[in-house]
Design a protein around this motif. Structure first.
Motif, PDB file in Angstrom:
ATOM      1  N   VAL A   1       0.835  -1.198   0.000  1.00 43.73           N
ATOM      2  CA  VAL A   1       0.000   0.000   0.000  1.00 43.73           C
ATOM      3  C   VAL A   1       0.870   1.247   0.000  1.00 43.73           C
ATOM      4  N   VAL A   2       1.874   1.287   0.846  1.00 47.65           N
ATOM      5  CA  VAL A   2       2.756   2.454   0.929  1.00 47.65           C
ATOM      6  C   VAL A   2       3.480   2.660  -0.400  1.00 47.65           C
ATOM      7  N   GLU A   3       3.958   1.599  -0.995  1.00 47.12           N
ATOM      8  CA  GLU A   3       4.635   1.719  -2.291  1.00 47.12           C
ATOM      9  C   GLU A   3       3.684   2.233  -3.364  1.00 47.12           C
ATOM     10  N   LEU A   4       2.445   1.789  -3.334  1.00 47.53           N
ATOM     11  CA  LEU A   4       1.450   2.277  -4.293  1.00 47.53           C
ATOM     12  C   LEU A   4       1.180   3.764  -4.089  1.00 47.53           C
ATOM     13  N   ILE A   5       1.063   4.192  -2.845  1.00 44.90           N
ATOM     14  CA  ILE A   5       0.822   5.607  -2.544  1.00 44.90           C
ATOM     15  C   ILE A   5       1.985   6.462  -3.045  1.00 44.90           C
ATOM     16  N   HIS A   6       3.205   6.006  -2.811  1.00 51.20           N
ATOM     17  CA  HIS A   6       4.369   6.784  -3.235  1.00 51.20           C
ATOM     18  C   HIS A   6       4.568   6.761  -4.742  1.00 51.20           C
ATOM     19  N   ALA A   7       4.132   5.716  -5.402  1.00 50.30           N
ATOM     20  CA  ALA A   7       4.340   5.598  -6.850  1.00 50.30           C
ATOM     21  C   ALA A   7       3.293   6.353  -7.667  1.00 50.30           C
ATOM     22  N   ASP A   8       2.117   6.561  -7.106  1.00 52.36           N
ATOM     23  CA  ASP A   8       1.036   7.207  -7.838  1.00 52.36           C
ATOM     24  C   ASP A   8       1.048   8.707  -7.566  1.00 52.36           C
ATOM     25  N   GLU A   9       1.071   9.497  -8.618  1.00 55.61           N
ATOM     26  CA  GLU A   9       1.171  10.955  -8.485  1.00 55.61           C
ATOM     27  C   GLU A   9       0.027  11.551  -7.662  1.00 55.61           C
ATOM     28  N   GLU A  10      -1.196  11.146  -7.946  1.00 56.37           N
ATOM     29  CA  GLU A  10      -2.354  11.691  -7.225  1.00 56.37           C
ATOM     30  C   GLU A  10      -2.331  11.309  -5.747  1.00 56.37           C
ATOM     31  N   LEU A  11      -2.044  10.040  -5.460  1.00 55.40           N
ATOM     32  CA  LEU A  11      -2.022   9.577  -4.074  1.00 55.40           C
ATOM     33  C   LEU A  11      -0.880  10.228  -3.298  1.00 55.40           C
ATOM     34  N   HIS A  12       0.268  10.336  -3.925  1.00 51.22           N
ATOM     35  CA  HIS A  12       1.413  10.945  -3.260  1.00 51.22           C
ATOM     36  C   HIS A  12       1.138  12.415  -2.981  1.00 51.22           C
ATOM     37  N   ALA A  13       0.521  13.114  -3.925  1.00 46.63           N
ATOM     38  CA  ALA A  13       0.167  14.523  -3.712  1.00 46.63           C
ATOM     39  C   ALA A  13      -0.829  14.659  -2.564  1.00 46.63           C
ATOM     40  N   ALA A  14      -1.798  13.752  -2.493  1.00 43.68           N
ATOM     41  CA  ALA A  14      -2.771  13.782  -1.395  1.00 43.68           C
ATOM     42  C   ALA A  14      -2.070  13.572  -0.057  1.00 43.68           C
ATOM     43  N   LEU A  15      -1.157  12.624  -0.004  1.00 41.80           N
ATOM     44  CA  LEU A  15      -0.394  12.378   1.225  1.00 41.80           C
ATOM     45  C   LEU A  15       0.377  13.629   1.633  1.00 41.80           C
ATOM     46  N   LYS A  16       1.071  14.232   0.691  1.00 42.08           N
ATOM     47  CA  LYS A  16       1.855  15.427   0.999  1.00 42.08           C
ATOM     48  C   LYS A  16       0.967  16.574   1.470  1.00 42.08           C
ATOM     49  N   LYS A  17      -0.223  16.670   0.908  1.00 43.87           N
ATOM     50  CA  LYS A  17      -1.157  17.719   1.322  1.00 43.87           C
ATOM     51  C   LYS A  17      -1.601  17.505   2.779  1.00 43.87           C
ATOM     52  N   THR A  18      -1.859  16.255   3.150  1.00 42.09           N
ATOM     53  CA  THR A  18      -2.265  15.981   4.533  1.00 42.09           C
ATOM     54  C   THR A  18      -1.112  16.256   5.497  1.00 42.09           C
ATOM     55  N   LEU A  19       0.100  15.952   5.068  1.00 44.85           N
ATOM     56  CA  LEU A  19       1.268  16.220   5.911  1.00 44.85           C
ATOM     57  C   LEU A  19       1.489  17.722   6.075  1.00 44.85           C
ATOM     58  N   TRP A  20       1.342  18.469   4.991  1.00 45.87           N
ATOM     59  CA  TRP A  20       1.471  19.922   5.067  1.00 45.87           C
ATOM     60  C   TRP A  20       0.451  20.486   6.059  1.00 45.87           C
ATOM     61  N   PHE A  21      -0.785  20.025   5.951  1.00 48.33           N
ATOM     62  CA  PHE A  21      -1.836  20.537   6.818  1.00 48.33           C
ATOM     63  C   PHE A  21      -1.546  20.216   8.285  1.00 48.33           C
ATOM     64  N   ALA A  22      -1.146  18.993   8.566  1.00 51.09           N
ATOM     65  CA  ALA A  22      -0.842  18.609   9.951  1.00 51.09           C
ATOM     66  C   ALA A  22       0.275  19.492  10.521  1.00 51.09           C
ATOM     67  N   GLN A  23       1.292  19.743   9.720  1.00 53.72           N
ATOM     68  CA  GLN A  23       2.394  20.595  10.178  1.00 53.72           C
ATOM     69  C   GLN A  23       1.914  22.037  10.370  1.00 53.72           C
ATOM     70  N   TYR A  24       1.112  22.532   9.458  1.00 54.32           N
ATOM     71  CA  TYR A  24       0.589  23.892   9.560  1.00 54.32           C
ATOM     72  C   TYR A  24      -0.258  24.055  10.820  1.00 54.32           C
ATOM     73  N   VAL A  25      -1.117  23.091  11.078  1.00 48.65           N
ATOM     74  CA  VAL A  25      -1.974  23.133  12.267  1.00 48.65           C
ATOM     75  C   VAL A  25      -1.122  23.181  13.529  1.00 48.65           C
ATOM     76  N   GLU A  26      -0.081  22.365  13.552  1.00 49.65           N
ATOM     77  CA  GLU A  26       0.792  22.342  14.726  1.00 49.65           C
ATOM     78  C   GLU A  26       1.557  23.662  14.883  1.00 49.65           C
ATOM     79  N   GLU A  27       2.100  24.160  13.792  1.00 47.09           N
ATOM     80  CA  GLU A  27       2.880  25.398  13.849  1.00 47.09           C
ATOM     81  C   GLU A  27       2.034  26.603  14.249  1.00 47.09           C
TER      82      GLU A  27
END
Length: 156
Positions: free
Chosen positions: A46-72
């Protein structure tokens, strides 16, 4: 084993399956398996699929950005800025992809258990892991996610 070479159309495939009696029974039945762990190899896939797919990887990065923004910015869920910036579409993409993967793999676990894959994808993205196919990664996963992951030779 399911074919994951081409995941094009995964959303439509999931939506169609969820409308069938078989699909409703599959996901309802998974609730009975709340304590069953997800096999290690499936999480890696699953993780390899998320990292290999452009849309899924972008979605993951967006959630990570948001989590960091909320914390900051010390935001709370009821804050207007939180509500305005919350990337619900990105979270939904990851959630529905996890459901599709369970459906495609026919893994009988509670739907929430597959989301440990998102945590592992985050660990990769943030550099806590460089690969999931090393002994060190396996040890890291055993140490941090033992409640969710089963390894070969263990009971799920």
């Amino acid at each position: 084993m399911a074919d994951f070479e081409d995941i094009t159309g995964w959303r439509e495939e999931l939506a169609a399956f969820e409308k069938t009696e078989e699909g409703r029974a599959f996901f309802a039945g998974n609730k009975r398996y709340r304590s069953r762990k997800v096999p290690y190899e499936n999480l890696v896939q699953v993780v390899e699929l998320i990292h290999a797919d452009e849309e899924l990887h972008a979605a993951l990065k967006k959630t990570l950005w948001f989590a960091q923004y909320v914390e900051e910015h010390d935001l709370e869920a009821y804050d207007e800025e939180y509500q305005e910036l919350h990337p619900i579409d990105a979270y939904d993409t990851i959630i529905f992809f996890g459901r599709w993967y369970l459906m495609k793999s026919r893994i009988q676990v509670d739907n929430n258990r597959i989301f440990v894959a998102t945590r592992l994808a985050t660990d990769l993205e943030e550099g806590r892991l460089t690969s999931l196919r090393t002994e060190q990664a396996r040890d890291f996963i055993k140490e941090n996610y033992t409640l969710y992951v089963s390894f070969p030779g263990e009971e799920a």
